[in-house]
Design a protein around this motif. Sequence first.
Motif, short mmCIF file in Angstrom:
data_model
loop_
_atom_site.label_atom_id
_atom_site.label_comp_id
_atom_site.label_asym_id
_atom_site.label_seq_id
_atom_site.Cartn_x
_atom_site.Cartn_y
_atom_site.Cartn_z
N ALA A 125 19.18 -6.96 2.82
CA ALA A 125 17.97 -6.62 3.55
C ALA A 125 16.73 -6.85 2.69
N PHE A 126 15.71 -7.45 3.32
CA PHE A 126 14.41 -7.52 2.67
C PHE A 126 13.87 -6.10 2.55
N ASN A 127 13.44 -5.75 1.36
CA ASN A 127 12.90 -4.42 1.13
C ASN A 127 11.39 -4.43 1.03
N ARG A 128 10.83 -5.51 0.50
CA ARG A 128 9.38 -5.64 0.37
C ARG A 128 9.05 -7.12 0.34
N VAL A 129 8.13 -7.55 1.20
CA VAL A 129 7.72 -8.95 1.28
C VAL A 129 6.21 -8.99 1.33
N MET A 158 18.78 -8.73 6.94
CA MET A 158 17.86 -7.96 7.77
C MET A 158 16.42 -8.09 7.28
N TYR A 159 15.51 -8.16 8.23
CA TYR A 159 14.07 -8.12 7.93
C TYR A 159 13.46 -7.02 8.79
N ASP A 160 13.78 -5.77 8.43
CA ASP A 160 13.28 -4.59 9.13
C ASP A 160 13.63 -4.67 10.63
N THR A 161 12.71 -4.29 11.51
CA THR A 161 12.98 -4.30 12.95
C THR A 161 11.88 -5.05 13.70
N TYR A 162 12.19 -5.35 14.95
CA TYR A 162 11.18 -5.97 15.81
C TYR A 162 10.24 -4.93 16.39
N PHE A 163 10.77 -3.76 16.72
CA PHE A 163 9.93 -2.72 17.30
C PHE A 163 8.93 -2.23 16.27
N GLY A 164 7.67 -2.22 16.63
CA GLY A 164 6.63 -1.77 15.72
C GLY A 164 5.99 -2.90 14.94
N ALA A 165 6.62 -4.08 14.92
CA ALA A 165 6.05 -5.23 14.22
C ALA A 165 4.92 -5.83 15.06
N SER A 166 3.93 -6.38 14.38
CA SER A 166 2.83 -7.03 15.09
C SER A 166 3.34 -8.32 15.74
N PRO A 167 2.64 -8.82 16.76
CA PRO A 167 3.05 -10.09 17.38
C PRO A 167 3.18 -11.22 16.37
#
Length: 231
Positions: A166-170, A201-210
């Motif tokens: 999982a990506f932790n910080r990008v 994994m790259y966090d989630t889609y929900f809550g991410a900006s467009p």
Amino acid sequence: MLNKLSQLFDQVVAVARLPVVRLQFHLVLNPENVEKSYRYYTKPHPKYKIFPNKAVGAALVDLTRFRSRDDYAQELKRRKEAERHVKKARSKGYAVMEIDRNDFVDDIHEINNSVEIRQGRPMDPAYRDKKTSYQSEVNFRYYGVLSQHGQLMAYCEVAYLGNFAAFNRVIGIRNNDGIMHLMVAEIISQVIETGKFDYLMYDTYFGASPGLKTFKKMFGFEPYRAKYSLL
């Protein structure tokens, strides 16, 4: 009221339609860190309390689809926009490599403070303070994008957690040179090459900006409903 109920219904239907994936946390990789990560991923979601924190809309690349980095390179060719940005960064001399963050304390501080707003939100105050040293976890890999002059332009932490990474910080400097695209594409390729992980994994889609959702889609990240176990 009816509009809110309609939106809620649409959200429930969308969640129900998500493919389900089983993600395992393996304590053997680093007992203390892996258990801490498991607790964070499975604690109640801050908004949707009935779901675990990182369960709904988990943004994942199914790495089992690719036998090698060449397979993934062919996938990027089909996703022309991602490949265009990656080629642009390479043409300007940028390179991705594993780093010791202690060698780039000043550069990291500059990156963290390069803009005040990211993804429509103010930077977390924790990023503002300059750290003078970094401690590495054995189940993490730390990557950076270096310019041809050796300046760190972006960095990323990748956690190896079990049957997934999982990506932790990008985070990086905004210069429109494609450095973030290059970093993400190269890290995905390297994780594929290990042959040890089924998903990234790259966090989630929900809550991410467009914009961030579009960025994730460029590289093959798709939304799933994740079920977690600790082994």
